[in-house]
Scaffold this motif. Structure first.
Motif, PDB file in Angstrom:
ATOM      1  N   CYS A   9      41.808  32.660  27.800  1.00  0.00           N
ATOM      2  CA  CYS A   9      40.352  32.580  27.796  1.00  0.00           C
ATOM      3  C   CYS A   9      39.772  33.802  27.074  1.00  0.00           C
ATOM      4  O   CYS A   9      40.109  34.938  27.412  1.00  0.00           O
ATOM      5  N   CYS A  15      37.518  35.855  30.186  1.00  0.00           N
ATOM      6  CA  CYS A  15      38.126  36.584  31.309  1.00  0.00           C
ATOM      7  C   CYS A  15      39.626  36.804  31.106  1.00  0.00           C
ATOM      8  O   CYS A  15      40.264  37.438  31.938  1.00  0.00           O
ATOM      9  N   CYS A  52      39.340  27.198  31.178  1.00  0.00           N
ATOM     10  CA  CYS A  52      39.832  28.375  31.896  1.00  0.00           C
ATOM     11  C   CYS A  52      39.634  28.188  33.394  1.00  0.00           C
ATOM     12  O   CYS A  52      38.500  28.005  33.848  1.00  0.00           O
ATOM     13  N   GLY A  88      40.017  30.463  35.495  1.00  0.00           N
ATOM     14  CA  GLY A  88      39.452  31.704  36.044  1.00  0.00           C
ATOM     15  C   GLY A  88      37.927  31.678  36.077  1.00  0.00           C
ATOM     16  O   GLY A  88      37.321  31.967  37.103  1.00  0.00           O
ATOM     17  N   CYS A  89      37.305  31.338  34.945  1.00  0.00           N
ATOM     18  CA  CYS A  89      35.833  31.442  34.877  1.00  0.00           C
ATOM     19  C   CYS A  89      35.158  30.109  34.550  1.00  0.00           C
ATOM     20  O   CYS A  89      33.936  30.065  34.449  1.00  0.00           O
TER      21      CYS A  89
HETATM   22 ZN   LIG Z   1      37.962  32.607  31.690  1.00  0.00          ZN
END
Ligand SMILES: [Zn+2]
Length: 281
Positions: free
Chosen positions: A6, A9, A27, A29-30
């Protein structure tokens, strides 16, 4: 440049969908959906500087977005009555013109020289010809707007960071952008039905597809509070012109959106475009 991880992040990306030759990753994560192979910043800026006006200015000039700009200003004025407003990617200055009529002191930033010339000729606006990153004038603004601009940017987080610098304390940031979940979902469904070739041209995929979760995180990471994301009404731009050929699809989408808003109290964000308002802490 190929990006497996990503770009925001840095968490590992997961394959999300492929539209013709472009692969988009998601992603975990985010929640950002991003194009795996990205053009350089200079190439993207050159496109908006040199090609965008000849390809898209007819949409801007059609006057069909006047209703949209009025609605955007109604939303902003619930947070700030008046003051200094900066529009990023101001095009030919139509939002600025609508804001000025309502008593705002306005300024625009726009990479296309032709658009800047139209804004100057038509309204006498002093629009900065360049990008937000190149803008080095001092000036504190009460409101900064990005209308269908931020998802075109190679590094939208840098734009948000610069916008924060230019905003006064408690200043308002307004974003309008295509709803990444809506467009990618519709594309995936159309692929399952093998009608993606006819549907894809109605969908919007730029450098990024933003989701509500991602934009909330982006703004909170950059010092913004009171972030509210809304379903936006349809703009009446070129997408709608083309959709009209599909027998009432735009009206259907708008009616479903209003119904969902009513039932969920605005909590289900499923419209083709989203709008966001936030306050600088
Ligand atoms: Zn991310």
């Amino acid at each position: 440049m190929r990006m497996k991880n990503c770009p925001y992040c840095k968490a590992p990306g997961n394959f999300y969908f492929k539209i013709f030759s472009r692969t988009y990753n998601w992603c975990s994560g985010c929640d950002l959906i991003y194009k795996e192979s990205q053009d350089s910043y200079d190439k993207v800026v050159a496109h908006y500087r040199d090609d965008y006006f000849s390809r898209y200015s007819a949409d801007q000039m059609s006057g069909e977005r006047d209703r949209l700009f009025g609605r955007i200003l109604d939303l902003i004025e619930k947070k700030k009555d008046t003051g200094r407003l900066l529009d990023i990617g101001a095009g030919c200055g139509f939002l600025l013109a609508a804001a000025q009529k309502r008593g705002w002191e306005v300024k625009g930033i726009e990479p296309s020289r032709q658009s800047v010339e139209v804004a100057q000729r038509q309204y006498g606006f002093d629009v900065f010809n360049g990008t937000l990153q190149e803008y080095d004038e001092n000036g504190e603004f009460d409101v900064i707007t990005f209308v269908n601009v931020l998802d075109h940017s190679v590094e939208p987080w840098k734009e948000v960071s610069k916008a924060k610098l230019l905003l006064k304390s408690n200043g308002v940031l307004f974003l309008r952008f295509p709803n990444g979940l809506f467009h990618s979902y519709l594309f995936k469904v159309s692929k399952k039905l093998s009608i993606e070739r006819s549907i894809a041209r109605f969908l919007v995929f730029h450098e990024y597809c933003f989701t509500p979760k991602f934009v909330r995180r982006l703004l909170s990471d950059h010092g913004f509070a009171d972030v509210v994301v809304y379903n936006a009404s349809l703009s009446g731009g070129s997408l709608i012109h083309r959709l009209r050929r599909l027998h009432g699809l735009p009206q259907g989408i708008e009616a479903m959106e209003k119904l969902t808003d009513l039932i969920s109290g605005g909590r289900i964000l499923w419209g083709p475009s989203l709008e966001l308002i936030a306050r600088k802490k």
